[in-house]
Structures are given as C-alpha cells and as structure tokens.
Write a protein that holds these residues in place. Structure first.
Motif, PDB file in Angstrom:
ATOM      1  N   ALA A 164       0.830  -1.209   0.000  1.00 62.24           N
ATOM      2  CA  ALA A 164       0.000   0.000   0.000  1.00 62.24           C
ATOM      3  C   ALA A 164       0.864   1.259   0.000  1.00 62.24           C
ATOM      4  O   ALA A 164       0.559   2.239  -0.693  1.00 62.24           O
ATOM      5  CB  ALA A 164      -0.929  -0.003   1.213  1.00 62.24           C
ATOM      6  N   THR A 165       1.961   1.231   0.748  1.00 64.20           N
ATOM      7  CA  THR A 165       2.828   2.402   0.843  1.00 64.20           C
ATOM      8  C   THR A 165       3.577   2.658  -0.458  1.00 64.20           C
ATOM      9  O   THR A 165       3.653   3.799  -0.927  1.00 64.20           O
ATOM     10  CB  THR A 165       3.842   2.221   1.989  1.00 64.20           C
ATOM     11  OG1 THR A 165       3.149   1.948   3.208  1.00 64.20           O
ATOM     12  CG2 THR A 165       4.682   3.481   2.180  1.00 64.20           C
ATOM     13  N   THR A 166       4.146   1.615  -1.052  1.00 63.33           N
ATOM     14  CA  THR A 166       4.949   1.805  -2.262  1.00 63.33           C
ATOM     15  C   THR A 166       4.091   2.227  -3.454  1.00 63.33           C
ATOM     16  O   THR A 166       4.492   3.093  -4.243  1.00 63.33           O
ATOM     17  CB  THR A 166       5.723   0.522  -2.603  1.00 63.33           C
ATOM     18  OG1 THR A 166       4.815  -0.599  -2.607  1.00 63.33           O
ATOM     19  CG2 THR A 166       6.813   0.262  -1.578  1.00 63.33           C
ATOM     20  N   THR A 167       2.910   1.618  -3.604  1.00 64.49           N
ATOM     21  CA  THR A 167       2.042   2.024  -4.711  1.00 64.49           C
ATOM     22  C   THR A 167       1.501   3.443  -4.492  1.00 64.49           C
ATOM     23  O   THR A 167       1.381   4.218  -5.451  1.00 64.49           O
ATOM     24  CB  THR A 167       0.863   1.049  -4.879  1.00 64.49           C
ATOM     25  OG1 THR A 167       0.223   0.855  -3.609  1.00 64.49           O
ATOM     26  CG2 THR A 167       1.335  -0.283  -5.410  1.00 64.49           C
ATOM     27  N   ALA A 168       1.199   3.773  -3.242  1.00 60.86           N
ATOM     28  CA  ALA A 168       0.743   5.135  -2.937  1.00 60.86           C
ATOM     29  C   ALA A 168       1.854   6.149  -3.187  1.00 60.86           C
ATOM     30  O   ALA A 168       1.592   7.286  -3.591  1.00 60.86           O
ATOM     31  CB  ALA A 168       0.272   5.218  -1.487  1.00 60.86           C
ATOM     32  N   ALA A 169       3.107   5.746  -2.959  1.00 58.39           N
ATOM     33  CA  ALA A 169       4.237   6.653  -3.173  1.00 58.39           C
ATOM     34  C   ALA A 169       4.356   7.058  -4.642  1.00 58.39           C
ATOM     35  O   ALA A 169       4.698   8.212  -4.952  1.00 58.39           O
ATOM     36  CB  ALA A 169       5.533   5.996  -2.704  1.00 58.39           C
ATOM     37  N   VAL A 170       4.078   6.118  -5.546  1.00 52.95           N
ATOM     38  CA  VAL A 170       4.137   6.431  -6.982  1.00 52.95           C
ATOM     39  C   VAL A 170       3.119   7.513  -7.334  1.00 52.95           C
ATOM     40  O   VAL A 170       3.435   8.499  -8.019  1.00 52.95           O
ATOM     41  CB  VAL A 170       3.880   5.161  -7.822  1.00 52.95           C
ATOM     42  CG1 VAL A 170       3.841   5.502  -9.308  1.00 52.95           C
ATOM     43  CG2 VAL A 170       4.959   4.113  -7.547  1.00 52.95           C
ATOM     44  N   ILE A 171       1.882   7.353  -6.859  1.00 53.38           N
ATOM     45  CA  ILE A 171       0.838   8.349  -7.100  1.00 53.38           C
ATOM     46  C   ILE A 171       1.197   9.672  -6.424  1.00 53.38           C
ATOM     47  O   ILE A 171       0.978  10.758  -6.983  1.00 53.38           O
ATOM     48  CB  ILE A 171      -0.522   7.847  -6.580  1.00 53.38           C
ATOM     49  CG1 ILE A 171      -0.873   6.492  -7.196  1.00 53.38           C
ATOM     50  CG2 ILE A 171      -1.619   8.862  -6.848  1.00 53.38           C
ATOM     51  CD1 ILE A 171      -1.010   6.516  -8.705  1.00 53.38           C
ATOM     52  N   SER A 172       1.765   9.578  -5.225  1.00 58.59           N
ATOM     53  CA  SER A 172       2.086  10.782  -4.457  1.00 58.59           C
ATOM     54  C   SER A 172       3.195  11.600  -5.111  1.00 58.59           C
ATOM     55  O   SER A 172       3.200  12.831  -5.009  1.00 58.59           O
ATOM     56  CB  SER A 172       2.502  10.398  -3.031  1.00 58.59           C
ATOM     57  OG  SER A 172       1.445   9.744  -2.374  1.00 58.59           O
ATOM     58  N   MET A 214      12.370  11.803   0.264  1.00 55.62           N
ATOM     59  CA  MET A 214      11.212  11.012  -0.157  1.00 55.62           C
ATOM     60  C   MET A 214      11.307   9.581   0.350  1.00 55.62           C
ATOM     61  O   MET A 214      10.334   9.019   0.855  1.00 55.62           O
ATOM     62  CB  MET A 214      11.099  11.026  -1.682  1.00 55.62           C
ATOM     63  CG  MET A 214      10.637  12.342  -2.265  1.00 55.62           C
ATOM     64  SD  MET A 214      10.532  12.283  -4.083  1.00 55.62           S
ATOM     65  CE  MET A 214       9.750  13.858  -4.427  1.00 55.62           C
ATOM     66  N   ILE A 215      12.483   8.991   0.221  1.00 60.98           N
ATOM     67  CA  ILE A 215      12.679   7.619   0.702  1.00 60.98           C
ATOM     68  C   ILE A 215      12.466   7.556   2.217  1.00 60.98           C
ATOM     69  O   ILE A 215      11.861   6.615   2.734  1.00 60.98           O
ATOM     70  CB  ILE A 215      14.086   7.114   0.327  1.00 60.98           C
ATOM     71  CG1 ILE A 215      14.201   6.965  -1.195  1.00 60.98           C
ATOM     72  CG2 ILE A 215      14.378   5.773   1.010  1.00 60.98           C
ATOM     73  CD1 ILE A 215      15.576   6.588  -1.669  1.00 60.98           C
ATOM     74  N   SER A 216      12.945   8.571   2.908  1.00 60.34           N
ATOM     75  CA  SER A 216      12.773   8.629   4.356  1.00 60.34           C
ATOM     76  C   SER A 216      11.295   8.686   4.737  1.00 60.34           C
ATOM     77  O   SER A 216      10.847   7.985   5.654  1.00 60.34           O
ATOM     78  CB  SER A 216      13.496   9.852   4.925  1.00 60.34           C
ATOM     79  OG  SER A 216      13.341   9.921   6.327  1.00 60.34           O
ATOM     80  N   TRP A 217      10.514   9.491   4.017  1.00 57.96           N
ATOM     81  CA  TRP A 217       9.080   9.580   4.279  1.00 57.96           C
ATOM     82  C   TRP A 217       8.376   8.259   3.960  1.00 57.96           C
ATOM     83  O   TRP A 217       7.463   7.836   4.677  1.00 57.96           O
ATOM     84  CB  TRP A 217       8.450  10.710   3.463  1.00 57.96           C
ATOM     85  CG  TRP A 217       8.687  12.076   4.014  1.00 57.96           C
ATOM     86  CD1 TRP A 217       9.340  13.121   3.425  1.00 57.96           C
ATOM     87  CD2 TRP A 217       8.262  12.572   5.300  1.00 57.96           C
ATOM     88  NE1 TRP A 217       9.362  14.210   4.248  1.00 57.96           N
ATOM     89  CE2 TRP A 217       8.702  13.909   5.400  1.00 57.96           C
ATOM     90  CE3 TRP A 217       7.553  12.012   6.367  1.00 57.96           C
ATOM     91  CZ2 TRP A 217       8.455  14.692   6.522  1.00 57.96           C
ATOM     92  CZ3 TRP A 217       7.306  12.794   7.494  1.00 57.96           C
ATOM     93  CH2 TRP A 217       7.753  14.112   7.557  1.00 57.96           C
TER      94      TRP A 217
END
Length: 261
Positions: A80-88, A193-196
C-alpha cells in the motif's frame, strides 16, 4: 522595549496555560472522568495484565498461524505504501510551486492530499467496508488512500524546499519539463522522499492492525478473534509479535535513513 515584549509573551503563555486547564477540566466533567478513580484502578489493571497476558506453551503452538497473518499485514502495508508513493510523487510534482504545470492542477493535487490525509485510516476502512466488504482489498485501499494524502503533502514540501538554482539553470538552457524534474528536482528530494516512505511503512504496519479488526484480515483479525474468545495467552503472543515486528522494521528504516541522508 524588550521587557515589554517579554511581559507580553509571559501573559500570553499564562493565558494559554489557563485555557488548557479549563478545557481539560470541562472535558473531564463532560465525559464523567475522575482522575482519582483512574489512578486507584491503575494497580488492579496492571495486576490483571500480569496475571492474564502470559505467553504459554499452548499459545506458542499458534505461533505459525500468527506469523503467517503478521506477514500478510506487513506485506500489505509495504504494498500500500509503495504504490501510494508512486501516485504521491505525481501529485507532489503537480502540487509544488516549483514544478506545477498550472494553478488548477496544483489546487486539485493539494485538495486530494488534504481530503485523504485529514480522514483517519480507520474511517477510510469503515467507508470502504460498505462497498468492498470484509476482505484484504478493503484494508489495502484504506491504507493506500491515507498514505497518498500524507506522502503527497510531504513530497510537496520536500520539492518546495529544493534548491532553485539547478532548476533555473536547466530552464535557461531550454530543457524540457521532464528533464528538469528528472535531473534537478528528483535527485535533490529523493533521500527525503525515501525517508518519508520508510516512515509510512512503519506507520501503516501499526494502522493495519486496527484496520484488520474491521476488515477481518491480517494480524488484526487474529487479535480480535483471540480477544473475543477470551484466549488472553494468545492475545499476549499476538501483541508481542506485533511489537517485535514494528521494532525490527523501525531498526531497518533507521539504518537505511543513516545511509541515504
């Protein structure tokens, strides 16, 4: 002049403290909370925890099932986090003043971030539960939507804080928008970004436990099942497993942060 400023700040601090005390008192009165009774019940509560939440040999036999559900929760949180990161990242680029293509896209990106961020993940789970029912998709989507809001806001701030000199230099050479983003913006913001993203993985593992109780999936459902059947020894093992998993993920995240920052 300095003395007047200090006096004014002192009065402001005193007034703020009095307001907090008044609000706390009113909250206690409205909720019928008695601080003295709460303190008196504290030793009995600790005694109940010590006598009931014990990991026994019988509860250890359930460990493979608990670990299986824990893995499901951890991987769902990461997905959920990694896919959301792409959209974000896309919404962050549209919402930032540095990289926004136009004002409308910026307003839309910030609006999406504000709405999804200000509604708690548990509330999103309840909303989505009506449409998707009790399954892992509901839990995934609840974590996904909440993460998009948080990461979009964090990415917008990271991009806004990036150095403008490299952006201006590439713009002066006639570089395209995608070249500017790829060569000037993302390299500067990537460590933050990676940290977040790592921070959100940790947060989502904790949130996924509560979401799982509602959606009937993962370690949250396992915890709820044992709790409702009053199998407190198994509840203790589930709780201990969650704590250990969160600590391990946090240690890994902290190590990665030290490397990239």
């Amino acid at each position: 002049m300095n003395q007047k400023v200090m006096q004014k700040r002192k009065w402001q601090s005193t007034l703020f403290l009095l307001i907090i005390i008044a609000v706390t008192y009113l909250s206690a009165v409205i909720t019928n909370f008695n601080f003295v009774d709460g303190l008196a019940a504290f030793p009995a509560a600790i005694g109940w925890i010590i006598s009931n939440l014990l990991i026994t040999q019988e509860s250890l036999e359930r460990l493979p099932t608990i670990l299986e559900k824990l893995n499901e929760t951890v991987f769902m949180s990461i997905a959920a986090t990694t896919t959301a990161a792409v959209i974000s990242i896309f919404l962050g680029l549209m919402g930032s003043k540095t990289t926004s293509l136009n004002g409308i896209l910026s307003v839309v990106a910030r609006f999406i971030a504000s709405v999804s961020r200000n509604i708690p993940v548990v509330a999103w789970a309840l909303i989505l539960l009506l449409s998707f029912g009790q399954n892992s998709v509901t839990g995934y989507l609840a974590l996904f939507v909440g993460t998009v809001g948080f990461l979009t806001r964090a990415f917008i701030e990271s991009i806004d804080e990036a150095s403008q000199s490299s952006v201006e230099a590439l713009t002066a050479t006639g570089a395209t928008y995608f070249h500017i983003v790829n060569k000037a913006v993302i390299p500067q913001c990537l460590p933050q970004m990676i940290s977040w993203i790592l921070f959100m993985i940790e947060t989502n593992i904790r949130s996924a436990t509560l979401v799982g109780i509602l959606t009937g999936t993962g370690i949250g459902y396992t915890f709820d099942m044992y709790y409702k059947s009053m199998n407190y020894n198994a509840v203790a093992l589930v709780t201990f497993s969650i704590v250990i998993a969160v600590i391990i993920i946090e240690l890994i995240s902290n190590y990665i942060r030290k490397v990239i920052l």
